[in-house]
Write a protein that holds these residues in place. Structure first.
Motif, short mmCIF file in Angstrom:
data_model
loop_
_atom_site.label_atom_id
_atom_site.label_comp_id
_atom_site.label_asym_id
_atom_site.label_seq_id
_atom_site.Cartn_x
_atom_site.Cartn_y
_atom_site.Cartn_z
N THR A 23 67.53 -20.19 -20.50
CA THR A 23 66.63 -19.11 -20.27
C THR A 23 65.93 -18.42 -21.32
O THR A 23 66.68 -18.57 -22.73
N ARG A 55 51.22 -14.94 -13.33
CA ARG A 55 52.45 -15.51 -13.96
C ARG A 55 53.50 -14.57 -13.32
O ARG A 55 54.56 -15.02 -12.85
N PHE A 91 54.23 -15.08 -9.59
CA PHE A 91 54.84 -16.51 -9.59
C PHE A 91 56.58 -16.08 -9.98
O PHE A 91 57.37 -16.72 -9.32
N GLY A 92 56.92 -15.55 -10.98
CA GLY A 92 58.39 -15.35 -11.49
C GLY A 92 59.03 -14.45 -10.43
O GLY A 92 59.97 -14.83 -10.16
N TRP A 129 58.34 -14.72 -7.21
CA TRP A 129 58.61 -15.78 -6.13
C TRP A 129 59.86 -16.59 -6.52
O TRP A 129 60.71 -17.10 -5.42
N MET A 130 59.98 -17.16 -7.62
CA MET A 130 61.18 -17.84 -8.15
C MET A 130 62.35 -16.92 -8.20
O MET A 130 63.66 -17.35 -7.59
N GLU A 131 62.24 -15.76 -8.38
CA GLU A 131 63.56 -14.90 -8.23
C GLU A 131 64.04 -14.93 -6.87
O GLU A 131 65.14 -14.90 -6.53
N LEU A 160 58.25 -24.03 -14.97
CA LEU A 160 59.76 -23.28 -15.30
C LEU A 160 59.46 -22.76 -16.87
O LEU A 160 60.46 -21.90 -17.16
N SER A 210 58.15 -19.11 -15.60
CA SER A 210 59.40 -18.42 -14.83
C SER A 210 60.35 -18.22 -15.50
O SER A 210 61.42 -17.31 -15.25
N GLN A 211 60.57 -18.88 -16.97
CA GLN A 211 61.48 -18.56 -17.91
C GLN A 211 62.88 -18.94 -17.34
O GLN A 211 63.88 -18.58 -18.23
N GLN A 212 63.08 -19.89 -16.63
CA GLN A 212 64.47 -20.44 -16.22
C GLN A 212 65.15 -21.35 -16.96
O GLN A 212 64.47 -22.34 -17.67
N ARG A 229 67.29 -17.17 -13.52
CA ARG A 229 67.34 -16.76 -14.98
C ARG A 229 68.89 -16.17 -15.34
O ARG A 229 69.24 -15.51 -14.52
#
Length: 474
Positions: free
Chosen positions: A206, A367, A370-371, A373-375, A419, A422-424, A448
């Motif tokens: 992360t 960005r 998108f983050g 959406w990932m969460e 990734l 999205s910082q995962q 994350r």
């Protein structure tokens, strides 16, 4: 279960083949000395470097002195940490006190670092034995490792192929047993891509789990993390590097504990299978290996569902942010030295220099979308699994496969750079090998802050899959 090793390490001296976990057990019993291990790893580094070009610096005397101090601590039953005495390398983009960091470039003046960066300071405080610096493309700008300074880093499985990048030197060194722990950086896949190409484990934590200083020119895309030959070694190294450091303004104040835990029980786990990259296409050889791996996860009781990313131009978003970082990095280089820069880096920086503030902020806003959406995705799934890379390793010295349709490395890294946006956390583990002796990896990602969860799942996968590695070249 015995640690699964990549095959190019199989003809290395015995001590070079051992995992960090195995070594520290032997240090504790007194059966093996850190000095013996360090000496053999230094010899291995010298042996493979003329062909692979994995190292830009090897520090014999300093490493052996650190090993002597470690041996005394183990003898007195007072090791500094579980990685005390373990041979470790640092990417030549991370500063080590007393060493010259060149960032793979001839365009910057040689400057001796006056202090360790946070991760190096923590590794040194844990007793890690620093062997030297591993190769990188100039400023880590691309996903293969060749630079004006150190040439082209080669793949240990086939030296005609690239080791990937930008942490290609670290992955190559890991693959052949020139150290057990290797510090890499990852701004768009730079840990995970070379790990996949070289048949080793690479973990992008992360963002903020591992503190960084000086801050990367590529901003909050850039992560630091381990490259190793086993998932447990990656966890041990990550744990040693994850303490807070006031020099990293971006670091999250509270991060999860990384104490050792067993494999994740996959039964009933909801796994999203991401099999369509953000750009480009998947090589059939990669698809075959990863589909077989997904079947193993299903056999273990996981519930698999296909996941597609939102209809956003993630490549464009990443390119704007990445090229702006390149332009920022170049702006600090005197005009009279810029002629020595990598032509590809210059083209990237030129693009970044012509962006408007509106374009940059629009990319940053997209960005963030998108983050989010990932969460939300991780509210309904436990893990996201994909190919580690869309393609196997290709010809050394090229940014893209010569017979392909890709124009830049972004085009074939569609499972990687999203990734970073999205910082995962994401871990790459070997899952197979092609008939042409090219390793294939699987990527396991989580929400994350769920680094422990991802590592436990990677450990489970590592134990599920047995790869029939061919004979080694080295």
């Amino acid at each position: 279960m015995a640690t699964q090793l990549c095959k190019p390490v199989s003809d290395a001296p015995e001590l070079c083949r051992m995992s960090a976990h195995e070594l520290t057990h032997q240090f504790a019993t007194g059966d093996i000395s850190p000095i013996e291990v360090t000496r053999q790893c230094l010899e291995r580094a010298e042996q493979i470097n003329p062909e692979l070009r994995a190292f830009t610096l090897i520090r014999h005397d300093e490493a052996l002195e650190a090993a002597r101090l470690s041996e005394a601590r183990w003898r007195n039953r007072r090791p500094l940490s579980p990685i005390d005495g373990i041979p470790t390398t640092i990417k030549d983009i991370v500063e080590v006190a007393g060493w010259a960091t060149h960032y793979g470039s001839n365009a910057i003046e040689t400057k001796i670092a006056v202090e360790d960066c946070p991760a190096v300071r923590q590794l040194r405080s844990a007793g890690a034995v620093l062997l030297g610096l591993t190769s990188t493309p100039e400023f880590g700008w691309k996903a293969v490792t060749d630079s004006p300074r150190s040439g082209s880093t080669r793949n240990p499985w086939n030296s005609a192929l690239t080791a990937g990048g930008s942490s290609g030197g670290a992955a190559a060194a890991a693959s052949v047993g020139a150290g057990a722990l290797h510090l890499g950086t990852d701004g768009g896949g730079s840990i995970r891509i070379p790990a996949a190409f070289s048949g080793v484990v690479g973990f992008k934590p992360t963002f903020g789990q591992v503190p960084a200083y000086p801050a990367s020119a590529f901003g909050t895309l850039a992560h630091l993390g381990p490259i190793t030959r086993s998932v447990e070694d990656a966890r041990m190294m990550l744990s040693a590097m994850s303490a807070p450091d006031p020099r990293d303004w971006y670091q999250v104040s509270t991060m999860p504990e990384l104490d050792r835990q067993g494999p994740l029980d996959l039964k009933g786990k909801r796994i999203g299978y991401w099999n369509t990259p953000a750009c480009g296409t998947v090589d059939p050889r990669v698809a075959a290996c990863v589909n077989a791996a997904i079947s193993r996860l299903a056999d273990a009781g996981a519930e698999i569902e296909e996941v597609r990313l939102p209809a956003m131009d993630l490549r464009l978003i990443f390119r704007v942010l990445w090229s702006a970082g390149a332009a920022s990095r170049r702006s600090n280089i005197p005009e009279n030295r810029r002629r020595d820069l990598d032509a590809g880096f210059v083209a990237l920086a030129d693009h970044g220099a012509h962006l408007t503030a509106v374009e940059y902020l629009a990319a940053s806003s997209a960005r963030a979308e998108f983050g989010v959406w990932m969460e939300r995705l991780f509210e309904r799934i436990d893990l996201l699994v994909s190919p580690a890379t869309a393609i196997p390793a290709f010809e050394a010295g090229a940014e893209v496969p010569r017979r392909g349709r890709d124009n830049t490395w972004f085009d074939w890294a569609g499972f990687n750079f999203p990734l970073n946006l999205s910082q995962q956390p994401a871990c790459v583990v070997p899952c197979g090998i092609t008939s042409e002796r090219q390793p294939i990896g699987i990527q396991i990602a989580g929400a994350r802050g769920q680094d422990v969860h991802v590592l436990a799942a990677a450990l489970s996968f590592e134990q599920l899959v047995s790869i029939d590695w061919p004979a080694a070249e080295f």
